[in-house]
Enzyme design. Structure first.
Site, PDB file in Angstrom:
ATOM      1  N   PHE A 174     -18.180  42.782 -40.249  1.00 16.40           N
ATOM      2  CA  PHE A 174     -19.096  43.546 -41.094  1.00 16.40           C
ATOM      3  C   PHE A 174     -18.965  45.059 -40.843  1.00 16.40           C
ATOM      4  O   PHE A 174     -18.676  45.837 -41.771  1.00 16.40           O
ATOM      5  CB  PHE A 174     -20.512  43.021 -40.790  1.00 16.40           C
ATOM      6  CG  PHE A 174     -21.652  43.894 -41.168  1.00 16.40           C
ATOM      7  CD1 PHE A 174     -21.717  44.507 -42.415  1.00 16.40           C
ATOM      8  CD2 PHE A 174     -22.706  44.085 -40.272  1.00 16.40           C
ATOM      9  CE1 PHE A 174     -22.817  45.300 -42.763  1.00 16.40           C
ATOM     10  CE2 PHE A 174     -23.800  44.863 -40.615  1.00 16.40           C
ATOM     11  CZ  PHE A 174     -23.843  45.476 -41.866  1.00 16.40           C
ATOM     12  N   ILE A 175     -19.094  45.473 -39.608  1.00 16.62           N
ATOM     13  CA  ILE A 175     -19.077  46.918 -39.325  1.00 16.62           C
ATOM     14  C   ILE A 175     -17.649  47.456 -39.346  1.00 16.62           C
ATOM     15  O   ILE A 175     -17.386  48.506 -39.938  1.00 16.62           O
ATOM     16  CB  ILE A 175     -19.782  47.217 -37.982  1.00 16.62           C
ATOM     17  CG1 ILE A 175     -21.248  46.732 -38.053  1.00 16.62           C
ATOM     18  CG2 ILE A 175     -19.721  48.712 -37.659  1.00 16.62           C
ATOM     19  CD1 ILE A 175     -22.056  46.906 -36.783  1.00 16.62           C
ATOM     20  N   ASP A 203      -8.019  41.807 -35.682  1.00 17.24           N
ATOM     21  CA  ASP A 203      -9.141  40.867 -35.727  1.00 17.24           C
ATOM     22  C   ASP A 203      -8.592  39.462 -35.520  1.00 17.24           C
ATOM     23  O   ASP A 203      -7.518  39.138 -36.034  1.00 17.24           O
ATOM     24  CB  ASP A 203      -9.843  40.953 -37.088  1.00 17.24           C
ATOM     25  CG  ASP A 203     -11.280  40.463 -37.025  1.00 17.24           C
ATOM     26  OD1 ASP A 203     -12.185  41.257 -37.314  1.00 17.24           O
ATOM     27  OD2 ASP A 203     -11.504  39.285 -36.674  1.00 17.24           O
ATOM     28  N   GLY A 257     -15.075  37.597 -38.250  1.00 14.08           N
ATOM     29  CA  GLY A 257     -14.765  38.331 -39.479  1.00 14.08           C
ATOM     30  C   GLY A 257     -13.990  37.469 -40.461  1.00 14.08           C
ATOM     31  O   GLY A 257     -13.546  36.369 -40.125  1.00 14.08           O
ATOM     32  N   ASP A 310      -5.846  38.456 -31.079  1.00 12.90           N
ATOM     33  CA  ASP A 310      -6.970  38.485 -30.137  1.00 12.90           C
ATOM     34  C   ASP A 310      -6.951  39.817 -29.382  1.00 12.90           C
ATOM     35  O   ASP A 310      -5.924  40.206 -28.832  1.00 12.90           O
ATOM     36  CB  ASP A 310      -6.744  37.300 -29.170  1.00 12.90           C
ATOM     37  CG  ASP A 310      -7.829  37.168 -28.124  1.00 12.90           C
ATOM     38  OD1 ASP A 310      -8.684  38.066 -28.017  1.00 12.90           O
ATOM     39  OD2 ASP A 310      -7.795  36.148 -27.402  1.00 12.90           O
ATOM     40  N   GLN A 349     -14.925  47.829 -32.331  1.00 12.83           N
ATOM     41  CA  GLN A 349     -16.036  47.084 -32.950  1.00 12.83           C
ATOM     42  C   GLN A 349     -15.939  45.592 -32.683  1.00 12.83           C
ATOM     43  O   GLN A 349     -16.874  44.854 -32.972  1.00 12.83           O
ATOM     44  CB  GLN A 349     -16.038  47.287 -34.479  1.00 12.83           C
ATOM     45  CG  GLN A 349     -15.925  48.730 -34.927  1.00 12.83           C
ATOM     46  CD  GLN A 349     -17.107  49.564 -34.474  1.00 12.83           C
ATOM     47  OE1 GLN A 349     -18.252  49.190 -34.674  1.00 12.83           O
ATOM     48  NE2 GLN A 349     -16.824  50.695 -33.848  1.00 12.83           N
ATOM     49  N   TYR A 386     -25.567  38.483 -23.840  1.00 14.15           N
ATOM     50  CA  TYR A 386     -24.992  39.430 -24.806  1.00 14.15           C
ATOM     51  C   TYR A 386     -25.321  40.875 -24.415  1.00 14.15           C
ATOM     52  O   TYR A 386     -24.440  41.738 -24.404  1.00 14.15           O
ATOM     53  CB  TYR A 386     -25.530  39.117 -26.206  1.00 14.15           C
ATOM     54  CG  TYR A 386     -25.259  40.189 -27.233  1.00 14.15           C
ATOM     55  CD1 TYR A 386     -23.982  40.394 -27.740  1.00 14.15           C
ATOM     56  CD2 TYR A 386     -26.288  41.011 -27.689  1.00 14.15           C
ATOM     57  CE1 TYR A 386     -23.735  41.386 -28.678  1.00 14.15           C
ATOM     58  CE2 TYR A 386     -26.049  42.007 -28.632  1.00 14.15           C
ATOM     59  CZ  TYR A 386     -24.776  42.176 -29.122  1.00 14.15           C
ATOM     60  OH  TYR A 386     -24.540  43.166 -30.046  1.00 14.15           O
ATOM     61  N   LYS A 409     -22.718  43.831 -23.389  1.00 17.26           N
ATOM     62  CA  LYS A 409     -22.602  45.102 -24.116  1.00 17.26           C
ATOM     63  C   LYS A 409     -22.804  46.286 -23.170  1.00 17.26           C
ATOM     64  O   LYS A 409     -22.144  47.314 -23.290  1.00 17.26           O
ATOM     65  CB  LYS A 409     -23.608  45.129 -25.264  1.00 17.26           C
ATOM     66  CG  LYS A 409     -23.131  44.368 -26.476  1.00 17.26           C
ATOM     67  CD  LYS A 409     -22.170  45.237 -27.267  1.00 17.26           C
ATOM     68  CE  LYS A 409     -21.063  44.497 -27.924  1.00 17.26           C
ATOM     69  NZ  LYS A 409     -20.137  45.385 -28.633  1.00 17.26           N
ATOM     70  N   VAL A 445     -28.117  46.562 -37.235  1.00 17.84           N
ATOM     71  CA  VAL A 445     -27.409  47.038 -38.428  1.00 17.84           C
ATOM     72  C   VAL A 445     -27.475  45.970 -39.529  1.00 17.84           C
ATOM     73  O   VAL A 445     -27.356  44.776 -39.254  1.00 17.84           O
ATOM     74  CB  VAL A 445     -25.938  47.335 -38.080  1.00 17.84           C
ATOM     75  CG1 VAL A 445     -25.254  48.024 -39.256  1.00 17.84           C
ATOM     76  CG2 VAL A 445     -25.851  48.182 -36.823  1.00 17.84           C
TER      77      VAL A 445
END
Ligand code: UD2
Length: 331
Positions: free
Chosen positions: A12-13, A32, A37, A55, A75, A143, A147, A173
């Site tokens: 998405f981003i 990707d 995605g 990967d 991302q 998660y 991050k 987002v």
């Protein structure tokens, strides 16, 4: 024109950012593994986009992709709190090993800057609002820990190697191209698509939890600003990227219901493990260092998002009708 690598380019981003970079005349390469995605997100970008289906943990390959690149927008991730609760190791591999692999590859290929997709989940259980970058981190979910680990690696690399790194802590987002078909999809994508299908969305908890929902275009602009900002201002730093206002889930449900003429109440279910109650950003630092200002507000963002999902629904029902028609052809 800069040469750019976007990881998670089909997400998405990543895809939204790449679209804007290509429009602005930059040379974009993307990687990707298509685990989250989809090719549908980047079909319109080909052949301008130089796409590699791979990967991001494959450091040797990422290093090859980094050759001649000025800026990496990292991302690529498995972006879900509940998924990380269910499968911490799988998430860790993508989010931590993947980030270290990208950093090492960027360093070895002589990339100038890495812009990293951080998360507001870093603030975790701290109750203070709004969240400011100088506050202590308090991650709850795997998660969030992953991050934050990525952020710390960014900071470490900015200190010990000649690599400029910067972290953007995204706050929830939303917008066109956000996946809606997984149990781990973002809440707004799920609410809108359920309402469009005439199904009752589920609210986990009582709906009083709130988020600083941030429209995708603001995040894309923030990334480009972070790539352009002078190194002495941003190197190794963290920035909140958000709208700077919060809305509860119940309120948001009602707004969307009004936009879609959907007046059926939600189904209420138990709160999610490791869920955060309230999230709101102080965006002063991003405004002063990056010149960031959210250009699309919450309501306008919702409107645009609803319109986009409507076109997707129209398209899939047209395809379904065509398929039906084809099946009904006499042989
Ligand atoms: C976290 C981060 C966000 C981003 C994201 C990963 C916080 C505050 N935010 O988002 O910045 O990193 O992870 O993409 O940590 N919900 C429902 N019904 C649904 C789905 C969700 O009620 O069908 C609730 C969910 O329990 C939560 C809220 O909606 O209270 C938002 O959930 P989400 O999965 O969209 O995002 P969140 O806040 O976990």
């Amino acid at each position: 024109m800069a040469r750019i690598l976007v990881t998670g380019v089909a997400g998405f981003i990543g895809s939204s950012l790449s679209r804007e970079l290509i429009v602005r005349g930059h040379k974009v390469r993307g990687i990707d593994d298509l685990s989250g995605g989809t090719l549908a997100n980047i079909n319109d970008l080909l052949p301008e986009l130089d796409f590699e289906h791979a990967d991001q943990c494959n450091q040797a390959l990422v290093k090859k992709l980094c050759q001649g690149v000025d800026v990496v927008f990292h991302q690529g991730a498995i972006p879900s709190v509940p998924r990380s609760v269910l499968d911490p190791l799988g998430s860790h591999r993508a989010n931590v090993d993947g980030t270290l692999s990208v950093l090492l590859a960027a360093r070895d290929a002589g990339v100038r800057r890495v812009v990293y997709a951080g998360s507001s989940s870093a603030y975790g259980e701290s109750l203070t609002l709004p969240k400011h970058e100088a506050m202590a981190i308090a991650p709850i979910s795997p998660y969030a820990v992953q991050k934050v680990t990525g952020e710390l690696y960014m900071q470490s690399f900015a200190k010990i190697y000649p690599l400029e790194t910067v972290t953007l802590r995204y706050f929830n987002v939303f917008g066109p191209h956000q996946a809606a078909d997984s149990p781990y999809s973002g809440v707004l994508a799920k609410f809108i698509t359920a309402m469009l299908a005439g199904q009752r969305p589920t609210i986990f908890g009582d709906g009083s939890q709130s988020r600083d929902f941030t429209y995708i275009q603001n995040v894309v602009e923030a990334n480009i600003l972070a790539a352009l900002a002078p190194a002495h201002l941003i190197r190794g730093k963290v920035y909140n990227i958000a709208c700077g206002e919060r809305h509860s889930l119940s309120e948001t449900y009602d707004i969307l219901g009004g936009m879609l003429a959907f007046y059926t109440p939600p189904v209420f279910a138990e709160s999610r493990t490791a869920d955060i109650q309230h999230s709101l950003a102080d965006i002063t630092r991003a405004t002063s260092d990056l010149g960031y200002k959210p250009s699309v507000g919450f309501i306008e963002g919702l409107r645009r998002t609803v319109e986009w999902y409507k076109t997707q629904t129209d398209r899939s029902s047209t395809t379904a009708k065509l398929t039906d028609a084809a099946l009904l052809q006499p042989v």
